[in-house]
Enzyme design. Structure first.
Site, PDB file in Angstrom:
ATOM      1  N   GLY A   1      -8.769   5.372   1.669  1.00  0.00           N
ATOM      2  CA  GLY A   1      -9.239   6.420   2.621  1.00  0.00           C
ATOM      3  C   GLY A   1     -10.699   6.172   2.726  1.00  0.00           C
TER       4      GLY A   1
ATOM      5  CG  ASN B   1      -7.153   0.411  -0.282  1.00  0.00           C
ATOM      6  OD1 ASN B   1      -7.435  -0.454  -1.000  1.00  0.00           O
ATOM      7  ND2 ASN B   1      -5.903   1.172  -0.359  1.00  0.00           N
TER       8      ASN B   1
ATOM      9  CG  ASP C   1      -1.794   1.158   1.192  1.00  0.00           C
ATOM     10  OD1 ASP C   1      -2.236   1.507   0.342  1.00  0.00           O
ATOM     11  OD2 ASP C   1      -2.374   1.577   2.399  1.00  0.00           O
TER      12      ASP C   1
END
Length: 311
Positions: free
Chosen positions: A214, A256, A82
């Site tokens: 986010g 995510n 990530d």
């Protein structure tokens, strides 16, 4: 069962109108909670590791924990870097067994982002590893990623075709109103995702997998528990789950989730320690913490991602 790439996961997700959860991992209990939830829900799964988590836990420990989770659950997982910010860290993860990496060149100019992303793609594809790129800048803080509201930028749909063609990326992270961390919006500000931008990107990139970063919802009961047991997070506001459900039904194939994992774990540990101040055995407070993560991931799989039964 082997580690796999996200290629087939995303093809199925796009066709099926759901998203695959990409959950950030840092230690054994987090990995156990996430993978046990996915196994019980029979859901596809991406375990993702930030540069900070890799530094904290060490690459070899994380890889062995993921290997153990595969043996324990019988599921296929993808393991993903990530927010890799350089060719070097992406190469290190590729060489170390990761099946997917993200190269985040969003801090660079459009042309430099293309150059860096293409370099990573060429190396990754030579090793049968897939690559996620990023266009646009999300506000907020996550490990070494720190973007102010003033510097945040929505993804420009007119750039996506050129970026994908010239880089060869396998998926694209976009900015449509999500942000990193638990403090996504100012008090009184209404959370809103720019679905018009998503629709235009989908029109320009038909069938291409889109990623949302986010995307934690900052689940209120976790915030309330943290505040009840000594914390102070009155202004933490996340993305409403109904908006994420809508995104998951479109071209968004990967969502995510990190902050909600941290909140679930921290709320559980705070509560346990306040209620049992004389306990000092880590197993006593980490067991309910692991259970809290598992319950939260199951909730995401069933209520947000729509990927239960799709493994």
């Amino acid at each position: 069962m082997p580690l796999v790439t996200t290629t087939q996961m995303f093809k199925k997700a796009y066709a099926g109108g759901y998203a695959v959860g990409a959950f950030n991992v840092n230690n054994m209990e987090i990995i156990q909670g996430i993978t046990e939830a996915a196994a019980e829900e029979k859901a596809p799964l991406i375990l993702q590791v930030s540069a900070g988590a890799r530094k904290y836990a060490k690459h070899v420990y994380l890889m062995k924990l993921v290997e153990a989770a595969i043996a324990d659950t019988g599921l296929d997982f993808a393991i993903h870097l990530d927010h890799g910010d350089s060719f070097e860290i992406c190469k290190s993860c590729i060489d170390g067994g990761f099946t997917s990496v993200m190269i985040d060149g969003s801090k660079h100019s459009f042309r430099d982002n293309i150059t860096l992303t293409k370099q990573v793609v060429e190396y990754a594809h030579s090793k049968s590893v897939v690559v996620e790129g990023e266009l646009g800048k999300l506000a907020g803080i996550e490990d070494d990623v720190n973007v102010s509201d003033a510097d945040a930028q929505f993804t420009n749909p007119s750039e996506v075709e050129e970026f994908v063609i010239k880089t060869g990326v396998d998926s694209l992270a976009i900015a449509i109103g999500t942000s990193h961390g638990a403090y996504k919006f100012k008090p009184g500000q209404k959370p809103q995702l720019r679905f018009d931008i998503l629709e235009e990107i989908t029109r320009r990139l038909p069938g291409f997998p889109i990623v949302l970063h986010g995307a934690s919802s900052v689940i209120p009961e976790f915030v309330e528990a943290i505040n009840k047991y000594g914390g102070s997070m009155p202004d933490a506001i996340g993305i409403p789950e109904e908006m994420l459900r809508q995104a998951a039904k479109s071209a968004v194939c990967k969502i995510n989730i990190d902050s909600d994992l941290r909140l679930a774990m921290t709320a559980s540990i705070r509560q346990y320690m306040m209620e049992h101040p004389d306990h000092f055995d880590p197993r006593q407070y980490l067991t309910p913490a692991r259970d809290a993560i598992k319950a939260m991931v199951k909730r995401k799989i069933s209520n947000v991602l729509g990927c239960a039964g799709k493994a």
